[in-house]
Scaffold this motif. Structure first.
Motif, PDB file in Angstrom:
ATOM      1  N   ASP A 271      41.882  49.217  48.104  1.00 51.81           N
ATOM      2  CA  ASP A 271      41.768  50.296  49.088  1.00 51.81           C
ATOM      3  C   ASP A 271      43.151  50.915  49.261  1.00 51.81           C
ATOM      4  OD1 ASP A 271      41.002  52.044  51.040  1.00 51.81           O
ATOM      5  OD2 ASP A 271      40.632  50.541  52.582  1.00 51.81           O
TER       6      ASP A 271
ATOM      7  N   GLN B 267      37.479  39.014  48.620  1.00 55.53           N
ATOM      8  CA  GLN B 267      36.293  38.925  49.463  1.00 55.53           C
ATOM      9  C   GLN B 267      35.705  37.521  49.469  1.00 55.53           C
ATOM     10  OE1 GLN B 267      36.417  41.193  51.274  1.00 55.53           O
ATOM     11  NE2 GLN B 267      35.857  43.207  50.545  1.00 55.53           N
TER      12      GLN B 267
ATOM     13  N   THR C 206      35.489  52.244  40.254  1.00 55.05           N
ATOM     14  CA  THR C 206      36.805  52.191  40.898  1.00 55.05           C
ATOM     15  C   THR C 206      37.591  53.438  40.523  1.00 55.05           C
ATOM     16  OG1 THR C 206      36.859  49.790  40.931  1.00 55.05           O
ATOM     17  CG2 THR C 206      38.971  50.913  41.047  1.00 55.05           C
TER      18      THR C 206
ATOM     19  N   THR D 168      40.985  52.683  44.460  1.00 54.78           N
ATOM     20  CA  THR D 168      39.992  52.392  45.485  1.00 54.78           C
ATOM     21  C   THR D 168      38.702  51.941  44.793  1.00 54.78           C
ATOM     22  OG1 THR D 168      40.909  54.074  46.959  1.00 54.78           O
ATOM     23  CG2 THR D 168      38.693  53.271  47.450  1.00 54.78           C
TER      24      THR D 168
ATOM     25  N   GLU E 220      35.962  37.927  43.883  1.00 55.57           N
ATOM     26  CA  GLU E 220      35.620  39.338  44.039  1.00 55.57           C
ATOM     27  C   GLU E 220      36.731  39.969  44.878  1.00 55.57           C
ATOM     28  OE1 GLU E 220      31.723  39.709  45.762  1.00 55.57           O
ATOM     29  OE2 GLU E 220      30.972  38.033  44.547  1.00 55.57           O
TER      30      GLU E 220
ATOM     31  N   GLU F  21      38.668  43.684  46.471  1.00 56.95           N
ATOM     32  CA  GLU F  21      38.542  45.083  46.863  1.00 56.95           C
ATOM     33  C   GLU F  21      39.915  45.750  46.818  1.00 56.95           C
ATOM     34  OE1 GLU F  21      35.801  46.829  47.704  1.00 56.95           O
ATOM     35  OE2 GLU F  21      34.436  45.144  47.469  1.00 56.95           O
TER      36      GLU F  21
ATOM     37  N   GLU G 107      32.523  45.272  37.051  1.00 64.62           N
ATOM     38  CA  GLU G 107      32.109  45.596  38.409  1.00 64.62           C
ATOM     39  C   GLU G 107      30.617  45.296  38.527  1.00 64.62           C
ATOM     40  OE1 GLU G 107      33.359  49.581  39.304  1.00 64.62           O
ATOM     41  OE2 GLU G 107      35.471  49.142  38.855  1.00 64.62           O
TER      42      GLU G 107
ATOM     43  N   HIS H 250      36.261  48.105  43.658  1.00 61.70           N
ATOM     44  CA  HIS H 250      36.086  46.660  43.685  1.00 61.70           C
ATOM     45  C   HIS H 250      36.055  46.112  42.268  1.00 61.70           C
ATOM     46  CE1 HIS H 250      32.022  47.701  42.446  1.00 61.70           C
ATOM     47  NE2 HIS H 250      31.879  46.445  42.086  1.00 61.70           N
ATOM     48  N   LYS H 251      36.205  44.802  42.151  1.00 62.06           N
ATOM     49  CA  LYS H 251      36.012  44.090  40.895  1.00 62.06           C
ATOM     50  C   LYS H 251      35.112  42.886  41.170  1.00 62.06           C
ATOM     51  CE  LYS H 251      38.300  46.900  38.414  1.00 62.06           C
ATOM     52  NZ  LYS H 251      37.587  47.726  37.408  1.00 62.06           N
ATOM     53  N   TRP H 252      34.057  42.766  40.390  1.00 65.96           N
ATOM     54  CA  TRP H 252      33.054  41.725  40.591  1.00 65.96           C
ATOM     55  C   TRP H 252      33.554  40.367  40.107  1.00 65.96           C
ATOM     56  CZ3 TRP H 252      29.238  40.887  43.591  1.00 65.96           C
ATOM     57  CH2 TRP H 252      28.131  40.097  43.256  1.00 65.96           C
TER      58      TRP H 252
END
Length: 548
Positions: free
Chosen positions: A274, A255, A197, A211, A270, A272, A185, A213-215
């Motif tokens: 949710d 993203q 996360t 919930t 990247e 997300e 991340e 993100h992952k970079w």
């Protein structure tokens, strides 16, 4: 234009129609050395077919097309609905299909599976390296999933299938699936324990909503992903499918795709989460321990992938020098060029020997539960990952220079190799991460050092330079003062003595002599092409040439 002035002379013929496996003596000898005799005929056939495919004009064209037409992100359909799909050129799917059908995601449980798969991955990666990322992750997901026998029983047959099916559908409706991974991340990078996360448990046992993100999430069109997230019990490992069992899309918002230095054919993204549905793999709070099995396997693939790039660069350089003339003689016959080519050949053969040794050790662990080999891998994998991937970029750069201006032109394929060459030193932990991992093993697992020294000691007495290098290494290991700051130097020496031991035992005398004189004996300059002139460099270069 006056056509009479455009006669093409003194150019190397196209390097097509050769057997990438059969023409590589270091590779074929290594496979036959480590493989059980009863498997040899079968493996020669399968690797020969793959080698001829990798050396074909068709495979080279697929590689060119996949890199010149990189993946495109489609976040929405024409009506505004979120779809989060990545569109790949057909050449990508052809490369993936051939890799999967060749069994490059199927090593677990097959006799000699890791060795034959490593050799195949080495061969096919020379056609195009980018698609090796999802192939590697799919292969490596198996041991991590085995932390949950129920999940493994469901997913392993799909992961090890020899059928490639593109497109997003429920995994149960596909004959084979591809996997990716999401660990890092943006706030933590390699420090995955800093991940934010969150994983919220659902009523059903083992099910969660994620919930965060992952970079870096590679190959986002894969069918499933292993990711890390913070559950109530701590950092845990989860399986995230792209499509749920009822056919609906899981929440997986892409993203953007990364604009990378190389590896252009492969999509890195990247993403997300949710309220993204996930299934826990292994125990809560033991996510790193669970996913580390995947990381260990992909680190071996970093070694294999870098060795493959080095071999392809060497092949191109030797081929060019064999046909190109300058100053009254072919380049390959000129002493200084021969020195450069021989130096590159040493680097390539040492990397090849080491990656095959790692694969053979994996088979010993899988087939016999060999604890000595398991301990050997604990040090050998991060040391090899550190050193071989570090040597890839200078090797490719020097090979490119052997072609002169022709090598700097995209059509030669060398610029693509050069852009690809740093990747494996960064992926799955950069150099510092590998070096510190070696220190961790030395401090916590004394049996690993013992296994490493036993392996290196098999060549004791065969070469005085190797013996001296091993003694010097032991001296460094005995001095713990400032060990962390010296970690890179230490790991470099470990990798070199391991390579030296393998070459002294198994390579032709001229190869072992040149390696020990230069890499271990100190008779080497700061650049390629500085080998002692008294060595049999002609024989070293001849060994590296392809047939024809």
């Amino acid at each position: 234009m006056a056509a009479t002035t455009h006669t093409v002379t003194n150019q190397a013929p196209p390097l097509v129609g050769h057997d990438v496996y059969g023409d590589d003596r270091a590779l074929t000898e290594g496979v036959e050395r480590h493989l059980a005799p009863e498997l040899l005929d079968t493996v020669r056939t399968e690797l020969g077919e793959l080698g001829r495919a990798a050396g074909s004009a068709q495979a080279q064209e697929w590689g060119r097309q996949a890199n010149e037409n990189p993946p495109i992100l489609r976040t929405h359909d024409r009506y505004g609905n979120r779809i989060d799909e990545v569109e790949f050129h057909p050449a990508w799917h052809r490369l993936m299909g051939r890799a999967v059908s060749a069994g490059l995601t199927d090593a677990w449980g097959r006799p000699g599976g890791h060795l034959r798969r490593a050799a195949g991955f080495f061969v096919w990666s020379q056609a195009e390296a980018g698609h090796g990322c999802p192939v590697s992750m799919t292969h490596a997901a198996v041991p991590a999933l085995r932390a949950d026998p129920e999940l493994a029983a469901e997913w392993e047959p799909r992961l090890t299938s020899h059928v490639y099916e593109e497109g997003l559908r429920p995994a149960a409706q596909k004959a084979g699936v591809i996997f990716g991974m999401g660990m890092t991340e943006k706030q933590g990078g390699s420090d995955v324990r800093a991940n934010t996360t969150a994983a919220e448990p659902l009523e059903a046992a083992g099910e969660y909503l994620l919930t965060g993100h992952k970079w870096f999430c590679s190959a986002p069109m894969s069918d499933g992903f292993l990711v890390l997230a913070q559950a109530p019990g701590g950092l845990s490992c989860f399986l995230v499918p792209r499509v749920l069992a009822d056919g609906t899309r899981n929440v997986f918002a892409i993203q953007r795709l990364k604009d990378k230095l190389g590896n252009k054919s492969n999509a890195s993204s990247e993403v997300e989460f949710d309220g993204t549905w996930a299934r826990r793999v292994g125990e809560e709070g033991r996510g790193v321990r669970t996913i580390i099995e995947m990381v260990a396997a992909t680190r071996v693939d970093c070694v294999i992938g870098s060795a493959a790039i080095m071999r392809q660069a060497l092949t191109q350089a030797v081929h060019h020098a064999t046909y190109r003339s300058a100053f009254g003689a072919r380049l390959v016959e000129q002493p200084l060029m021969r020195n450069v080519l021989a130096d590159l050949a040493l680097e390539s053969e040492a990397a090849t020997a080491l990656m095959l040794r790692l694969a053979a050790a994996q088979d010993a662990v899988q087939d016999r539960g060999d604890e000595q080999e398991q301990a050997f891998l604990r040090l050998a994998v991060p040391a090899a990952k550190y050193w071989v991937t570090k040597r890839c970029t200078p090797t490719v750069a020097e090979a490119l220079e052997c072609l002169g201006g022709n090598g700097y032109v995209e059509e030669s394929g060398l610029p693509r190799l050069l852009r690809e060459s740093p990747l494996n030193s960064i992926w799955e932990g950069s150099g510092n991460v590998q070096a510190l991992d070696v220190l961790r093993a030395l401090q916590r697992e004394p049996q690993a050092l013992n296994a490493f020294l036993v392996e290196v000691g098999l060549a004791r007495g065969a070469d005085h330079r190797l013996d001296t290098a091993v003694k010097d290494l032991l001296t460094e290991l005995a001095d713990l003062d400032g060990i962390e700051a010296r970690a890179r130097r230490l790991v470099e020496r470990m990798a070199l003595v391991l390579q030296g031991s393998l070459l002294v035992r198994f390579a032709p005398p001229e190869v072992a002599d040149a390696f020990c004189a230069s890499r271990l004996g100190g008779d080497w300059g700061s650049a390629f092409g500085t080998l002692p002139h008294s060595l049999d460099l002609k024989a070293v270069v001849a060994r590296a040439r392809i047939a024809g």
